[in-house]
Scaffold this motif. Sequence first.
Motif, short mmCIF file in Angstrom:
data_model
loop_
_atom_site.label_atom_id
_atom_site.label_comp_id
_atom_site.label_asym_id
_atom_site.label_seq_id
_atom_site.Cartn_x
_atom_site.Cartn_y
_atom_site.Cartn_z
N GLN A 128 -0.26 -7.80 -4.81
CA GLN A 128 -1.23 -6.72 -4.76
C GLN A 128 -0.54 -5.37 -4.60
OE1 GLN A 128 -4.93 -6.78 -4.71
NE2 GLN A 128 -4.44 -4.62 -5.10
N GLU A 132 -0.41 6.23 -9.14
CA GLU A 132 -1.74 6.84 -9.14
C GLU A 132 -2.75 5.81 -8.63
OE1 GLU A 132 -2.15 7.64 -13.27
OE2 GLU A 132 -0.64 9.24 -13.30
N PRO A 133 -3.87 6.27 -8.09
CA PRO A 133 -4.90 5.31 -7.65
C PRO A 133 -5.31 4.34 -8.75
CG PRO A 133 -5.38 7.48 -6.79
CD PRO A 133 -4.21 7.65 -7.72
N GLU A 134 -5.26 4.80 -9.99
CA GLU A 134 -5.62 3.94 -11.12
C GLU A 134 -4.65 2.78 -11.33
OE1 GLU A 134 -7.55 7.68 -11.18
OE2 GLU A 134 -5.39 7.27 -11.26
N THR A 149 -3.84 0.77 -8.97
CA THR A 149 -4.23 -0.27 -8.03
C THR A 149 -4.69 -1.52 -8.77
OG1 THR A 149 -4.86 1.31 -6.30
CG2 THR A 149 -5.87 -0.88 -6.22
N GLN A 164 0.86 5.73 -0.94
CA GLN A 164 0.08 6.92 -1.27
C GLN A 164 0.35 7.35 -2.70
OE1 GLN A 164 1.02 9.88 1.72
NE2 GLN A 164 -0.76 9.28 2.95
N ALA A 165 -0.60 8.03 -3.27
CA ALA A 165 -0.43 8.57 -4.62
C ALA A 165 0.83 9.42 -4.68
CB ALA A 165 -1.65 9.38 -5.02
N ALA A 181 -1.74 -1.40 -4.00
CA ALA A 181 -2.85 -0.51 -3.70
C ALA A 181 -2.31 0.91 -3.54
CB ALA A 181 -3.57 -0.96 -2.43
N VAL A 182 -2.89 1.84 -4.25
CA VAL A 182 -2.46 3.23 -4.21
C VAL A 182 -3.62 4.07 -3.69
CG1 VAL A 182 -1.49 5.16 -5.50
CG2 VAL A 182 -0.99 2.80 -6.20
N SER A 183 -3.39 4.73 -2.57
CA SER A 183 -4.44 5.55 -1.97
C SER A 183 -4.32 7.00 -2.44
CB SER A 183 -4.34 5.49 -0.44
OG SER A 183 -3.10 6.02 -0.01
N SER A 184 -5.46 7.65 -2.52
CA SER A 184 -5.47 9.04 -3.00
C SER A 184 -5.30 10.03 -1.87
CB SER A 184 -6.78 9.33 -3.73
OG SER A 184 -7.88 9.05 -2.88
N LEU A 221 0.85 -1.19 0.00
CA LEU A 221 0.00 0.00 0.00
C LEU A 221 0.89 1.24 0.00
CD1 LEU A 221 -2.76 1.42 0.34
CD2 LEU A 221 -2.46 1.14 2.82
#
Length: 126
Positions: free
Chosen positions: A121, A87-89, A91, A13-14, A123-126, A11
Motif C-alpha cells: 500500500q 501526488e495524492p493521485e 495512492t 506527504q505530497a 498512501a500520499v497525503s495532500s 504513508l
Amino acid sequence: QVQLVESGGGLVQAGGSLRLSCAASGRTFSSYNMGWFRQAPGKEREFVAAINWRDSNTYYADSVKGRFTISRDNVENTMSLQMNSLEPEDTAVYYCASSHDRRPRIYYSGDEYEYWGQGTQVAVSS
C-alpha cells in the motif's frame, strides 16, 4: 512456481518519495520481463512501468513519466520502483508482476503477466 514479494510501501506527504522493491524467487529471474501495476480504491488496475529482461529497456505510463524510475538487479533477483514527487493521485496498492515470455518485451497489459505479488500500500497525503 515463482513468488513475488513487494515491500517499501507506506504513508508519505505530497512531494515526497518512496522506493518499492519486489523480491523474486526462481533461478531465472534474469529472463523475466517485469512490470509494476497499481490499483486505487474503486478503480481498475492500471499499468505503471515495465522493464524487459535483456537490455533493461523501460516504459512508463504517462501519469508517472519523469517521476518514477523502474530498475532491476539480476544478481539480487529484485526489481525496484523509485517514486519521486508523489501526488495524492498516486495512492494505490502497488503490485509487481512477472512475464516469462522468452522474448524480451515490454508489456502494458496485466494479461501478459503470469505471476503477481500480494501488493504493497502506498498512501500520499495532500
